[in-house]
Enzyme design. Structure first.
Site, mmCIF file in Angstrom:
data_model
loop_
_atom_site.group_PDB
_atom_site.id
_atom_site.type_symbol
_atom_site.label_atom_id
_atom_site.label_comp_id
_atom_site.label_asym_id
_atom_site.label_seq_id
_atom_site.Cartn_x
_atom_site.Cartn_y
_atom_site.Cartn_z
ATOM 1 N N GLN A 163 27.197 -50.332 -8.167
ATOM 2 C CA GLN A 163 25.963 -50.553 -8.924
ATOM 3 C C GLN A 163 26.093 -49.925 -10.299
ATOM 4 O OE1 GLN A 163 22.430 -49.680 -6.146
ATOM 5 N NE2 GLN A 163 24.185 -48.765 -5.130
ATOM 6 N N ASN A 164 27.224 -49.226 -10.512
ATOM 7 C CA ASN A 164 27.394 -48.518 -11.782
ATOM 8 C C ASN A 164 27.872 -49.469 -12.873
ATOM 9 O OD1 ASN A 164 26.632 -46.293 -10.401
ATOM 10 N ND2 ASN A 164 28.689 -45.445 -10.169
ATOM 11 N N HIS A 182 25.737 -54.793 -11.084
ATOM 12 C CA HIS A 182 24.756 -54.751 -12.169
ATOM 13 C C HIS A 182 25.408 -54.953 -13.534
ATOM 14 C CE1 HIS A 182 21.981 -52.262 -9.319
ATOM 15 N NE2 HIS A 182 21.895 -53.552 -9.090
ATOM 16 N N CYS A 229 24.330 -60.757 -28.535
ATOM 17 C CA CYS A 229 23.237 -60.970 -29.485
ATOM 18 C C CYS A 229 22.142 -61.820 -28.832
ATOM 19 C CB CYS A 229 23.767 -61.665 -30.739
ATOM 20 S SG CYS A 229 22.467 -62.235 -31.850
ATOM 21 N N CYS A 257 22.149 -65.404 -31.180
ATOM 22 C CA CYS A 257 23.249 -66.375 -31.238
ATOM 23 C C CYS A 257 24.228 -66.224 -30.081
ATOM 24 C CB CYS A 257 23.989 -66.282 -32.571
ATOM 25 S SG CYS A 257 25.070 -64.851 -32.685
ATOM 26 N N THR A 276 24.647 -43.417 -3.535
ATOM 27 C CA THR A 276 23.556 -44.358 -3.809
ATOM 28 C C THR A 276 22.356 -44.007 -2.937
ATOM 29 O OG1 THR A 276 22.817 -46.661 -3.773
ATOM 30 C CG2 THR A 276 24.590 -46.089 -2.254
ATOM 31 N N ASN A 298 26.753 -38.276 0.439
ATOM 32 C CA ASN A 298 25.623 -38.047 -0.461
ATOM 33 C C ASN A 298 25.144 -36.600 -0.249
ATOM 34 O OD1 ASN A 298 22.931 -38.224 -1.764
ATOM 35 N ND2 ASN A 298 23.232 -40.443 -1.656
ATOM 36 N N PRO A 299 24.776 -35.899 -1.303
ATOM 37 C CA PRO A 299 24.247 -34.545 -1.099
ATOM 38 C C PRO A 299 22.858 -34.530 -0.459
ATOM 39 C CG PRO A 299 24.322 -35.079 -3.445
ATOM 40 C CD PRO A 299 24.911 -36.247 -2.722
ATOM 41 N N ALA A 342 30.221 -36.310 -4.189
ATOM 42 C CA ALA A 342 31.237 -37.344 -3.952
ATOM 43 C C ALA A 342 32.658 -36.818 -4.167
ATOM 44 C CB ALA A 342 30.970 -38.543 -4.862
HETATM 45 P P1 NAD Z 1 20.126 -43.622 -7.878
HETATM 46 O O1 NAD Z 1 20.060 -43.002 -9.235
HETATM 47 O O2 NAD Z 1 18.966 -44.309 -7.335
HETATM 48 O O3 NAD Z 1 20.551 -42.552 -6.797
HETATM 49 C C1 NAD Z 1 21.561 -41.652 -6.995
HETATM 50 C C2 NAD Z 1 22.013 -41.127 -5.627
HETATM 51 O O4 NAD Z 1 23.158 -40.322 -5.841
HETATM 52 C C3 NAD Z 1 20.991 -40.258 -4.908
HETATM 53 O O5 NAD Z 1 20.938 -40.653 -3.561
HETATM 54 C C4 NAD Z 1 21.570 -38.838 -5.036
HETATM 55 O O6 NAD Z 1 21.272 -38.030 -3.907
HETATM 56 C C5 NAD Z 1 23.050 -39.136 -5.102
HETATM 57 N N1 NAD Z 1 23.863 -38.125 -5.786
HETATM 58 C C6 NAD Z 1 23.512 -37.262 -6.765
HETATM 59 N N2 NAD Z 1 24.568 -36.490 -7.131
HETATM 60 C C7 NAD Z 1 25.616 -36.899 -6.372
HETATM 61 C C8 NAD Z 1 26.983 -36.517 -6.286
HETATM 62 N N3 NAD Z 1 27.516 -35.547 -7.066
HETATM 63 N N4 NAD Z 1 27.762 -37.140 -5.371
HETATM 64 C C9 NAD Z 1 27.270 -38.122 -4.573
HETATM 65 N N5 NAD Z 1 25.988 -38.522 -4.613
HETATM 66 C C10 NAD Z 1 25.167 -37.935 -5.514
HETATM 67 O O7 NAD Z 1 21.340 -44.562 -7.981
HETATM 68 P P2 NAD Z 1 21.485 -45.962 -7.447
HETATM 69 O O8 NAD Z 1 21.036 -46.057 -6.038
HETATM 70 O O9 NAD Z 1 22.853 -46.293 -7.782
HETATM 71 O O10 NAD Z 1 20.464 -46.920 -8.267
HETATM 72 C C11 NAD Z 1 20.052 -46.798 -9.605
HETATM 73 C C12 NAD Z 1 20.540 -47.909 -10.536
HETATM 74 O O11 NAD Z 1 20.662 -47.413 -11.860
HETATM 75 C C13 NAD Z 1 21.900 -48.367 -10.209
HETATM 76 O O12 NAD Z 1 21.789 -49.580 -9.584
HETATM 77 C C14 NAD Z 1 22.671 -48.501 -11.537
HETATM 78 O O13 NAD Z 1 22.703 -49.829 -11.955
HETATM 79 C C15 NAD Z 1 21.861 -47.762 -12.519
HETATM 80 N N6 NAD Z 1 22.560 -46.542 -13.023
HETATM 81 C C16 NAD Z 1 23.906 -46.549 -13.278
HETATM 82 C C17 NAD Z 1 24.560 -45.393 -13.737
HETATM 83 C C18 NAD Z 1 26.052 -45.438 -13.991
HETATM 84 O O14 NAD Z 1 26.593 -46.489 -14.286
HETATM 85 N N7 NAD Z 1 26.777 -44.325 -13.834
HETATM 86 C C19 NAD Z 1 23.833 -44.230 -13.940
HETATM 87 C C20 NAD Z 1 22.425 -44.256 -13.699
HETATM 88 C C21 NAD Z 1 21.803 -45.431 -13.231
HETATM 89 ZN ZN ZN Z 2 23.811 -63.113 -33.553
#
Ligand code: NAD
Ligand code: ZN
Length: 250
Positions: free
Chosen positions: A102-103, A120, A128, A131, A189, A214-215, A233
């Site tokens: 999802q990152n 995502h 843009c 265009c 997540t 997950n923590p 993680a």
């Molecule tokens: P979330 O922000 O909803 O949840 C984060 C999860 O990570 C929580 O469950 C938390 O307990 C856990 N967490 C926190 N620290 C951690 C660690 N050190 N190790 C392991 N787990 C840890 O994230 P989500 O469920 O991915 O959903 C939010 C949406 O926001 C995502 O779909 C994404 O598209 C976007 N997003 C992306 C980024 C990125 O690309 N790095 C950053 C923020 C949000």
């Molecule tokens: Zn343009």
């Protein structure tokens, strides 16, 4: 915890097809804050106010100033952490097949994984609004906010905002790999953003084991996960990888 490291290592080495589902928590140790959970951006502001496509279209300047400018700076500096490196090694060993992430930060690619479904989208490119011309994010000039294309149109990131749909081919392929894996690693997540959160349910329904890292506990922990390795993680994946290397060296 040591026993759980061993159990996860045994399960992973015995598996033939492992898929990982990763979320914002995966990149926290790379310095990118998550949305939910401790230290998340939601403690400071409501991302829906900024990360929603309607908010962007209504006031791109505000979204650029509050969310995108900072995100660009943080992501450009970020490097893969031990968790990313662990998953790259797991692919190299032939154990991990696909990452559904999802990152949007591109760190799985940077670490060396090759089969990544970016659910995502990503932050590597902008487009843009007028265009449709694409521009690499690192080449976007932020001296004027919002940044504009040479045609005068405003640039938007190519990632999927809240309120936008997941590219159908990514969704279909995620459902397919989820239904075919024998282990799904669910890491960093909160498993509440749909439809990504549905992937562990598909995997479980098709007979896969679900291993969560997950923590904090998540809605999956009590219902879907076979077990949870509670911790960061990077630390947890390091612990599992050490056990896997031991198993494979015998
Ligand atoms: P979330 O922000 O909803 O949840 C984060 C999860 O990570 C929580 O469950 C938390 O307990 C856990 N967490 C926190 N620290 C951690 C660690 N050190 N190790 C392991 N787990 C840890 O994230 P989500 O469920 O991915 O959903 C939010 C949406 O926001 C995502 O779909 C994404 O598209 C976007 N997003 C992306 C980024 C990125 O690309 N790095 C950053 C923020 C949000
Ligand atoms: Zn343009």
């Amino acid at each position: 915890m040591n026993d759980l490291f061993k159990q996860a290592a045994n399960d992973l080495v015995a598996a033939k097809n492992v898929v990982a589902l990763t979320g914002a928590g995966f990149s926290v140790e790379s310095g990118i804050p998550p949305f939910r959970g401790k230290g998340g951006l939601w403690e400071k502001f409501n991302p829906m106010e900024y990360a929603h496509i309607d908010a962007f279209m209504k006031n791109p300047t505000k979204v650029w100033n509050v969310l995108l400018k900072g995100l660009k700076e943080i992501i450009e500096k970020a490097q893969p952490n031990d968790a990313h490196k662990g998953l790259a090694r797991l692919e190299e060993l032939g154990i991990l097949k696909t990452i559904i992430t999802q990152n949007i930060d591109g760190l799985h690619q940077k670490a060396g994984n090759t089969d990544i479904i970016e659910f995502h989208g990503n932050f590597a490119w902008h487009r843009c609004l007028d265009c449709d011309k694409r521009c690499e994010t690192e080449r976007i000039d932020l001296t004027v906010i919002p940044p504009r294309c040479e045609c005068g149109g405003i640039y938007r990131p190519e990632f999927v905002f809240f309120g936008e749909t997941i590219p159908p081919q990514d969704l279909r392929r995620s459902e397919l790999v989820a239904s075919q894996c024998d282990i799904m690693l669910v890491v960093g997540t909160s498993a509440v953003v749909q439809p990504a959160a549905f992937m562990p349910l598909i995997a479980k329904g098709a007979g896969a084991k679900i291993i969560e890292i997950n923590p904090e506990k998540t809605p999956l922990t009590a219902s879907i996960s076979d077990y949870l390795l509670m911790g960061k993680a990077g630390e947890v994946i390091n612990g599992i990888m050490a056990e896997i290397e031991k198993l494979l060296s015998h």
